[in-house]
Design an enzyme around this catalytic site. Sequence first.
Site, PDB file in Angstrom:
ATOM      1  N   ARG A  13      -4.184  -8.996   4.716  1.00 51.52           N
ATOM      2  CA  ARG A  13      -4.524  -9.471   3.453  1.00 51.52           C
ATOM      3  C   ARG A  13      -5.182 -10.578   3.469  1.00 51.52           C
ATOM      4  O   ARG A  13      -5.778 -11.187   2.639  1.00 51.52           O
ATOM      5  CB  ARG A  13      -3.340  -9.275   2.083  1.00 51.52           C
ATOM      6  CG  ARG A  13      -2.326  -8.416   1.783  1.00 51.52           C
ATOM      7  CD  ARG A  13      -2.928  -7.427   1.894  1.00 51.52           C
ATOM      8  NE  ARG A  13      -3.003  -6.505   3.141  1.00 51.52           N
ATOM      9  CZ  ARG A  13      -4.185  -4.912   3.006  1.00 51.52           C
ATOM     10  NH1 ARG A  13      -4.553  -4.748   1.632  1.00 51.52           N
ATOM     11  NH2 ARG A  13      -4.077  -4.748   3.842  1.00 51.52           N
ATOM     12  N   GLN A  40      -0.709   1.405   7.904  1.00 49.31           N
ATOM     13  CA  GLN A  40      -0.394   0.990   6.654  1.00 49.31           C
ATOM     14  C   GLN A  40       0.176   1.792   5.963  1.00 49.31           C
ATOM     15  O   GLN A  40       0.976   1.049   4.633  1.00 49.31           O
ATOM     16  CB  GLN A  40      -1.128   0.294   5.989  1.00 49.31           C
ATOM     17  CG  GLN A  40      -2.321  -0.558   6.931  1.00 49.31           C
ATOM     18  CD  GLN A  40      -3.300  -1.029   5.665  1.00 49.31           C
ATOM     19  OE1 GLN A  40      -3.379  -1.794   4.391  1.00 49.31           O
ATOM     20  NE2 GLN A  40      -4.885  -0.295   6.146  1.00 49.31           N
ATOM     21  N   ASP A  65      -6.776  10.014  -0.831  1.00 47.23           N
ATOM     22  CA  ASP A  65      -7.074   8.517  -0.684  1.00 47.23           C
ATOM     23  C   ASP A  65      -5.810   7.943   0.028  1.00 47.23           C
ATOM     24  O   ASP A  65      -4.417   8.983  -0.562  1.00 47.23           O
ATOM     25  CB  ASP A  65      -7.302   7.150  -1.756  1.00 47.23           C
ATOM     26  CG  ASP A  65      -7.240   6.373  -1.045  1.00 47.23           C
ATOM     27  OD1 ASP A  65      -7.396   5.962  -0.339  1.00 47.23           O
ATOM     28  OD2 ASP A  65      -7.572   5.530  -2.263  1.00 47.23           O
ATOM     29  N   GLU A  66      -5.114   6.738   0.369  1.00 45.94           N
ATOM     30  CA  GLU A  66      -4.271   6.761   0.791  1.00 45.94           C
ATOM     31  C   GLU A  66      -2.495   7.829   1.248  1.00 45.94           C
ATOM     32  O   GLU A  66      -2.167   7.927   1.187  1.00 45.94           O
ATOM     33  CB  GLU A  66      -3.424   6.148  -0.545  1.00 45.94           C
ATOM     34  CG  GLU A  66      -3.819   4.733  -1.124  1.00 45.94           C
ATOM     35  CD  GLU A  66      -4.139   3.667   0.196  1.00 45.94           C
ATOM     36  OE1 GLU A  66      -3.724   3.627   0.909  1.00 45.94           O
ATOM     37  OE2 GLU A  66      -4.739   2.477  -0.742  1.00 45.94           O
ATOM     38  N   LYS A 108     -12.834   1.216   2.489  1.00 45.05           N
ATOM     39  CA  LYS A 108     -12.190   2.763   2.283  1.00 45.05           C
ATOM     40  C   LYS A 108     -13.194   3.113   0.845  1.00 45.05           C
ATOM     41  O   LYS A 108     -13.403   4.225   0.617  1.00 45.05           O
ATOM     42  CB  LYS A 108     -10.693   2.592   2.305  1.00 45.05           C
ATOM     43  CG  LYS A 108     -10.463   3.788   1.948  1.00 45.05           C
ATOM     44  CD  LYS A 108      -8.871   3.911   1.970  1.00 45.05           C
ATOM     45  CE  LYS A 108      -8.449   2.355   1.233  1.00 45.05           C
ATOM     46  NZ  LYS A 108      -7.834   3.207   0.084  1.00 45.05           N
ATOM     47  N   THR A 109     -12.573   2.731   0.130  1.00 47.02           N
ATOM     48  CA  THR A 109     -12.659   2.775  -1.402  1.00 47.02           C
ATOM     49  C   THR A 109     -14.257   2.870  -1.358  1.00 47.02           C
ATOM     50  O   THR A 109     -14.614   4.595  -2.258  1.00 47.02           O
ATOM     51  CB  THR A 109     -12.493   1.515  -2.243  1.00 47.02           C
ATOM     52  OG1 THR A 109     -10.577   1.760  -2.340  1.00 47.02           O
ATOM     53  CG2 THR A 109     -12.589   1.990  -4.003  1.00 47.02           C
TER      54      THR A 109
END
Length: 764
Positions: free
Chosen positions: A632, A247, A216-217, A32-33
């Site tokens: 994770r 998430q 973002d997010e 994503k980043t």
Amino acid sequence: MDTLADLNPAQREAVQSIGGPVLILAGPGSGKTRVITQRVAYLIRDCGVSPYNVMAVTFTNKAAREMKERLYRLLGSRLQQLTIGTFHAICAQILRKEGAAMGLDTHFVIYDDGDQMAAVRKALKDLQIDEKNFPPRPILNAISAAKNELIGPEEFAADNYWREIARRVYRRYQEVLAEAKALDFDDLLLLAVRLLQEHPDVLDKYQRRYVHVLVDEFQDTNVAQYVLIKLIGGRYRHVCVVGDEDQSIYRFRGADIRNILSFEQDYPDARVIVLEQNYRSTQTILEASRGVIRPNVQRKEKRLWTQNDPGVPVTVFEAYNEQEEGQYVVSEIERLRGQGYGHKDFAVMYRTNAQSRALEDAFVRAGLPYRLVGATRFYERREIKDVLAYLRLIHNPFDGLSLARILNVPGRGLGPRTLADLERWASGLGVPLYTALQLLERRTASEEQAGAGEQGSKGARENSPLRPGTSAPPLPFAPRFQNALLGFLHLVDDLIAAKEGRPVLEVLDLVLDKTGYAAYLRDGSQEGEERWENVQELRSVARQYDVESPEGGLAGFLEGVALVSEVDNYEERVDAVTLLTLHSAKGLEFPVVFIVGLEEGLLPHARSIDNGYERPEELEEERRLCYVGITRAMQRLYLVHAFRRTLWGSSQVRDPSRFLADIPPQLIKGRDLPAETRLPAADEKVPLFPPARLATVGPTTSPAPKVTTSPFKTGDKVRHAKFGEGIVVEVKPVKEDVEVTVAFAGVGVKRLSLAFARLERDEG
């Protein structure tokens, strides 16, 4: 440099789709980043968009810094014209420049949480409202929640008396801020939105400037943030939001999952791009995470896949209690360290901060380095240090640091000035603080008996603890402070007298009760309840100490606690195991992840079930929290639960988390699984654990035989074909079965179902 180099097809589409609204659903570990930064670079380098016309919004300063660092390597000096920052930072910038249009002093200060609490207390005082009846924290939380939904004091709904009080405090609180020329964090969002809504010229200016808006997010946005983005991006509608509804775990902070779920309704022409290729985890871990998240209703279907190896099975382990849980984690880390893993490759995650205590104890005993992320060490938390300060003081009243810490905790009207006066007076007398308080009491009594003549003062001189030749300086305290100090002295003396001959847990409970500290913590806020949970965990430590080392008393208990809390050197080491809450885990990744406490009432948390009734929205968020933890893990995943746990002051038998039963059984390597166990098909319904371990989780393929009575009782010697000889610890009816808990020599404690387990009485 090719901006699109090394992107997969979905990532490439996400970068190149620059016209109109775009929703990028980015699963965990999907790059994503990288997509966000490459999209910004593509706009500027390949499409000729001016950096001045691009805004990228993140949720943390850390994320903003990382994005700037990546973009600097791609864009160089052109990065300076780009707007990158958090919602709050960008809104503050807008208000500084444009706030005068709405009568705002643009030299405002920003109040942090402590300042906000002080402002609420002032508002309560001004309104003559008793803090004991209406604690400041829940009122501040209500004000914050209202602002996040763009609700001012006049629109604040007061449908009961408490809400009416909160509304009055909200109004006065805003006046207090205005008098101080201050804004709180929520005001930055609220006022920025109102500025844009009420001043078309300002809105037009920012709409024309920010042609492209990236967020973002996005799943973590609240109402105010969503409206802000919709306003700024309203002209060109080149709004690109990136997130993953699976998430969304910050509902308690005001995050609204509906923002990402309803984006397509607000933007019917939005292009939806799903990033499903995972670069982080094994396929086994991804399938396990899918099993956990799939039952949620508020989500869009995604199926993560990877080109990584399938990986090893997920390990599910049942510990007897939290001590064995910690020991198991430590032993597995030490075992895997022998296979080449470093300490930094491991993370241990849990639902509540209170769970870290048993883990920290296990790590200290084993000498393993660890660091806590997103929370304070258990024994360094404020409430734990407060209670321990009381215990240390009644054990050793000459401990000046402990006395100074809790002199005004809970509040007794003895602020920093009074403490400073007491310290100066004690220093002038050459005595510890506690002795100074004793002298104060004698001076007060002497003055009250001044009419009794010289004999009274002679007796006082004969018993004086002052150094020879030293005379007491004048008292620096006004009468009300003097009385408060003496009240504190009497409280400490009473506790010193009461501690004699009592177990540590009783002494601790006396402290919580007599000092009012329990009521002080339990102020009605979620934070207060979490702090109270931590104190209850300290009670668990005291209870355990009383059982294991009753001869040590309070002195031994305090020594043991000090040894645990003195491992601060591990905090700074790079090569250390990471301990963190699941809420702190998002955005991180580790080769090996342990998630502990996978039990009903912990994960999912008891708050998601109200009096036996499930609360669907809360339960879905708990499932998302578990999903975040699982994803994770890169190579190995351990899911650990305990048969019995002492938590929040009481020891209870725990049921395994329902989330464990949602993981396809063929993905699991459980403790004590027979080597010949057949791995079932993906859709086959089978128990999570084999009958020899636990036959109470999940449906079975055939009806189990009914068992209503047990031939065994507590204390009986029994034999099991696999586990050998053991002693019955507990016999408990469970629906149409009987559960027998047996302590097996050299194996440990097992829960067995009589419907399946072939237990025999050991006559030997």
